[in-house]
Design an enzyme around this catalytic site. Structure first.
Site, PDB file in Angstrom:
ATOM      1  CB  SER A 259      24.740  43.743  27.499  1.00  0.00           C
ATOM      2  OG  SER A 259      24.635  44.963  28.199  1.00  0.00           O
TER       3      SER A 259
ATOM      4  N   GLY B  72      38.383  38.401  31.265  1.00  0.00           N
ATOM      5  CA  GLY B  72      37.097  38.739  31.864  1.00  0.00           C
ATOM      6  C   GLY B  72      36.180  37.564  32.160  1.00  0.00           C
ATOM      7  CG  LEU B  73      32.024  38.463  32.009  1.00  0.00           C
ATOM      8  CD1 LEU B  73      30.770  38.895  31.273  1.00  0.00           C
ATOM      9  CD2 LEU B  73      31.736  38.292  33.486  1.00  0.00           C
ATOM     10  N   GLY B  74      34.761  35.343  30.181  1.00  0.00           N
ATOM     11  CA  GLY B  74      35.048  34.088  29.487  1.00  0.00           C
ATOM     12  C   GLY B  74      36.135  33.312  30.212  1.00  0.00           C
TER      13      GLY B  74
ATOM     14  CE1 TYR C 113      28.814  45.502  24.025  1.00  0.00           C
ATOM     15  CE2 TYR C 113      27.129  46.552  25.377  1.00  0.00           C
ATOM     16  CZ  TYR C 113      28.053  45.542  25.179  1.00  0.00           C
ATOM     17  OH  TYR C 113      28.213  44.561  26.140  1.00  0.00           O
TER      18      TYR C 113
ATOM     19  N   GLY D 185      36.280  34.083  23.358  1.00  0.00           N
ATOM     20  CA  GLY D 185      36.832  35.165  24.184  1.00  0.00           C
ATOM     21  C   GLY D 185      37.161  34.691  25.582  1.00  0.00           C
ATOM     22  CB  ALA D 186      37.969  31.378  26.877  1.00  0.00           C
TER      23      ALA D 186
HETATM   24  N1  NAP Z   1      31.800  43.651  31.623  1.00  0.00           N
HETATM   25  C1  NAP Z   1      30.529  43.985  31.687  1.00  0.00           C
HETATM   26  O1  NAP Z   1      30.144  44.809  32.534  1.00  0.00           O
HETATM   27  C2  NAP Z   1      29.526  43.399  30.731  1.00  0.00           C
HETATM   28  C3  NAP Z   1      28.198  43.795  30.844  1.00  0.00           C
HETATM   29  C4  NAP Z   1      27.261  43.244  29.967  1.00  0.00           C
HETATM   30  C5  NAP Z   1      27.663  42.351  28.992  1.00  0.00           C
HETATM   31  N2  NAP Z   1      28.974  41.976  28.882  1.00  0.00           N
HETATM   32  C6  NAP Z   1      29.347  41.016  27.826  1.00  0.00           C
HETATM   33  O2  NAP Z   1      30.206  40.047  28.364  1.00  0.00           O
HETATM   34  C7  NAP Z   1      30.988  39.459  27.312  1.00  0.00           C
HETATM   35  C8  NAP Z   1      32.436  39.293  27.791  1.00  0.00           C
HETATM   36  O3  NAP Z   1      33.013  40.562  27.982  1.00  0.00           O
HETATM   37  P1  NAP Z   1      34.024  40.913  29.180  1.00  0.00           P
HETATM   38  O4  NAP Z   1      33.338  41.916  30.025  1.00  0.00           O
HETATM   39  O5  NAP Z   1      34.562  39.688  29.777  1.00  0.00           O
HETATM   40  O6  NAP Z   1      35.157  41.733  28.367  1.00  0.00           O
HETATM   41  P2  NAP Z   1      36.693  41.428  28.023  1.00  0.00           P
HETATM   42  O7  NAP Z   1      37.467  41.208  29.274  1.00  0.00           O
HETATM   43  O8  NAP Z   1      37.104  42.539  27.131  1.00  0.00           O
HETATM   44  O9  NAP Z   1      36.627  40.074  27.208  1.00  0.00           O
HETATM   45  C9  NAP Z   1      36.120  40.051  25.898  1.00  0.00           C
HETATM   46  C10 NAP Z   1      36.721  38.887  25.139  1.00  0.00           C
HETATM   47  O10 NAP Z   1      36.230  38.932  23.779  1.00  0.00           O
HETATM   48  C11 NAP Z   1      37.354  38.777  22.944  1.00  0.00           C
HETATM   49  N3  NAP Z   1      37.172  39.338  21.590  1.00  0.00           N
HETATM   50  C12 NAP Z   1      36.998  40.624  21.230  1.00  0.00           C
HETATM   51  N4  NAP Z   1      36.959  40.713  19.893  1.00  0.00           N
HETATM   52  C13 NAP Z   1      37.124  39.463  19.399  1.00  0.00           C
HETATM   53  C14 NAP Z   1      37.225  38.905  18.103  1.00  0.00           C
HETATM   54  N5  NAP Z   1      37.171  39.677  16.993  1.00  0.00           N
HETATM   55  N6  NAP Z   1      37.390  37.566  17.963  1.00  0.00           N
HETATM   56  C15 NAP Z   1      37.483  36.789  19.057  1.00  0.00           C
HETATM   57  N7  NAP Z   1      37.422  37.262  20.309  1.00  0.00           N
HETATM   58  C16 NAP Z   1      37.250  38.578  20.481  1.00  0.00           C
HETATM   59  C17 NAP Z   1      38.488  39.463  23.673  1.00  0.00           C
HETATM   60  O11 NAP Z   1      39.742  39.065  23.124  1.00  0.00           O
HETATM   61  P3  NAP Z   1      41.082  39.965  23.344  1.00  0.00           P
HETATM   62  O12 NAP Z   1      41.479  39.816  24.776  1.00  0.00           O
HETATM   63  O13 NAP Z   1      42.045  39.338  22.394  1.00  0.00           O
HETATM   64  O14 NAP Z   1      40.731  41.366  22.992  1.00  0.00           O
HETATM   65  C18 NAP Z   1      38.239  38.958  25.075  1.00  0.00           C
HETATM   66  O15 NAP Z   1      38.756  37.656  25.217  1.00  0.00           O
HETATM   67  C19 NAP Z   1      30.813  40.376  26.103  1.00  0.00           C
HETATM   68  O16 NAP Z   1      29.951  39.750  25.178  1.00  0.00           O
HETATM   69  C20 NAP Z   1      30.147  41.619  26.674  1.00  0.00           C
HETATM   70  O17 NAP Z   1      29.317  42.249  25.734  1.00  0.00           O
HETATM   71  C21 NAP Z   1      29.907  42.479  29.747  1.00  0.00           C
END
Ligand code: NAP
Ligand code: NAG
Length: 326
Positions: A182, A50-52, A207, A46-47
């Site tokens: 999380s 967002g975080l990735g 979740y 998921g790079a």
């Molecule tokens: N943001 C927060 O406040 C927060 C808080 C606690 C934990 N987290 C954790 O942080 C991590 C990163 O999330 P983020 O906040 O950076 O959100 P994000 O911007 O939505 O990024 C999530 C990434 O995961 C990818 N993804 C989703 N479904 C997938 C699949 N089936 N196969 C491969 N990749 C997939 C997305 O791809 P697409 O772009 O193609 O959809 C995107 O690249 C997650 O594990 C989340 O649970 C985030």
């Protein structure tokens, strides 16, 4: 309050907020500052967002070979171009780092297997695996293999991915696995009788369950990897302004307020990615394994996230679900 005083208060408050926000952004966080990742290969799931994406940028800056495991090639290629542009041609060229896009859909065991097959064929080493991709509170959906989507992507897809890459990680030891969980794990439970939520579906619970599974997985894996030189730790990033909330419906009228609050108080992706970058690169955590981190420091877990019996049972069932064990 008189209208003039109210206006002045609002204006003053707004200015203060903006100044504070600006100062926070200007203080570039630097968990990876100074560390070099030259010669190291990192996979981040998921790079492209967002975080990735923030972690990919920083690890590339530290000269790693960064493999972006993403489900949508076009989105990933665009992110890669933007990351390279952000670092600038010079920094990218002299750095020796590399950014590589590879297709990986964690909602498909076939795709996970194909991704790993290619990695094992092409990559002589793997120093860091960051299990970062995630999906949050989507409507009820199933993965290609019939798993509830959040459990399937956040836990099971990464479970298979990690297991298939373990041999390469061991051969590259000392190496590291970083699991992005999380704080919401607190509201989850591993309800073994309905792992695919066919009896009932609650998107918040699912979740949280998947994020609890991430921590239990890291814990059980750390136990299994003792003595191999491969470490595994989990983390929570805090509340970060990313695309994660795409399935959450905010009423149109509340949107401006939400945007303001998230802009002012949520972390930026770069701030949120600090603990991932720290666990991936810092010499401080050399040899540290089986722990849970927040803001680059070890944190306590609730007893339910340290239940070794549940962790082992979850491992055994996951092995069967992803077809590692018939
Ligand atoms: N943001 C927060 O406040 C927060 C808080 C606690 C934990 N987290 C954790 O942080 C991590 C990163 O999330 P983020 O906040 O950076 O959100 P994000 O911007 O939505 O990024 C999530 C990434 O995961 C990818 N993804 C989703 N479904 C997938 C699949 N089936 N196969 C491969 N990749 C997939 C997305 O791809 P697409 O772009 O193609 O959809 C995107 O690249 C997650 O594990 C989340 O649970 C985030
Ligand atoms: C759904 O799960 C969340 C978190 O586990 C819980 O707080 C909430 O009450 C549940 N909702 C329903 C309708 O059961």
């Amino acid at each position: 309050m008189a209208p003039a005083a109210l206006t002045a208060a609002l204006l003053g408050g707004g200015l203060l907020l903006a100044a504070w926000r600006w100062l926070r952004a200007a203080a570039r966080p630097g968990a990876g500052a100074g560390a070099s990742m030259r010669g190291k290969t990192v996979i981040i799931t998921g790079a492209n967002s967002g975080l990735g994406r923030a972690a990919a940028t920083e690890l590339l800056r530290m000269q790693a070979r960064v493999i972006m495991g993403c489900r949508d090639r076009a989105r990933a290629e665009r992110a890669a171009r933007e990351i390279r542009a952000e670092l600038g041609e010079r920094e990218a060229a002299e750095g020796g780092g590399e950014l590589v896009v590879r297709e990986l859909d964690l909602a498909s065991l076939r795709s996970v297997r194909a991704f790993c097959h290619r990695v094992l064929q092409e990559e002589p080493r793997l120093d860091v695996l960051i299990n970062n991709a995630g999906i949050f509170q989507c409507p009820y959906m199933k993965t290609e293999d019939g798993f509830e989507m959040q459990f399937g992507v956040n836990h099971l897809g990464h479970f298979l991915l990690t297991n298939l890459l373990l041999g390469l990680l061991k051969n590259s030891a000392p190496s590291r696995i970083v699991v992005v969980s999380s704080k919401l794990y607190k509201y989850g439970e591993i309800n073994f009788e309905d792992l695919n939520s066919e009896i009932s579906y609650n998107k918040s619970f699912c979740y949280s369950r998947s994020k609890l599974a991430n921590i239990l997985f890291a814990r059980e894996l750390a136990r299994r990897l003792e003595g191999t030189g491969v470490t595994v730790n989990s983390l929570h990033p805090g509340i970060v302004r990313t695309n994660l909330g795409r399935h959450v419906n905010i009423p149109l009228l509340a949107k401006p307020l939400f945007n303001l609050v998230s802009w002012a108080f949520f972390k930026t992706p770069l701030e949120g990615a600090q603990t991932s970058i720290y666990l991936a690169s810092s010499p401080d955590v050399e040899g540290v394994s089986g722990k849970y981190f927040g803001d680059c420091k070890e944190e306590e877990l609730l007893p339910k996230a340290m239940d070794d019996l549940v962790a082992r049972k979850l491992w055994d069932i996951s092995e069967v679900m992803v077809g590692l064990l018939k």
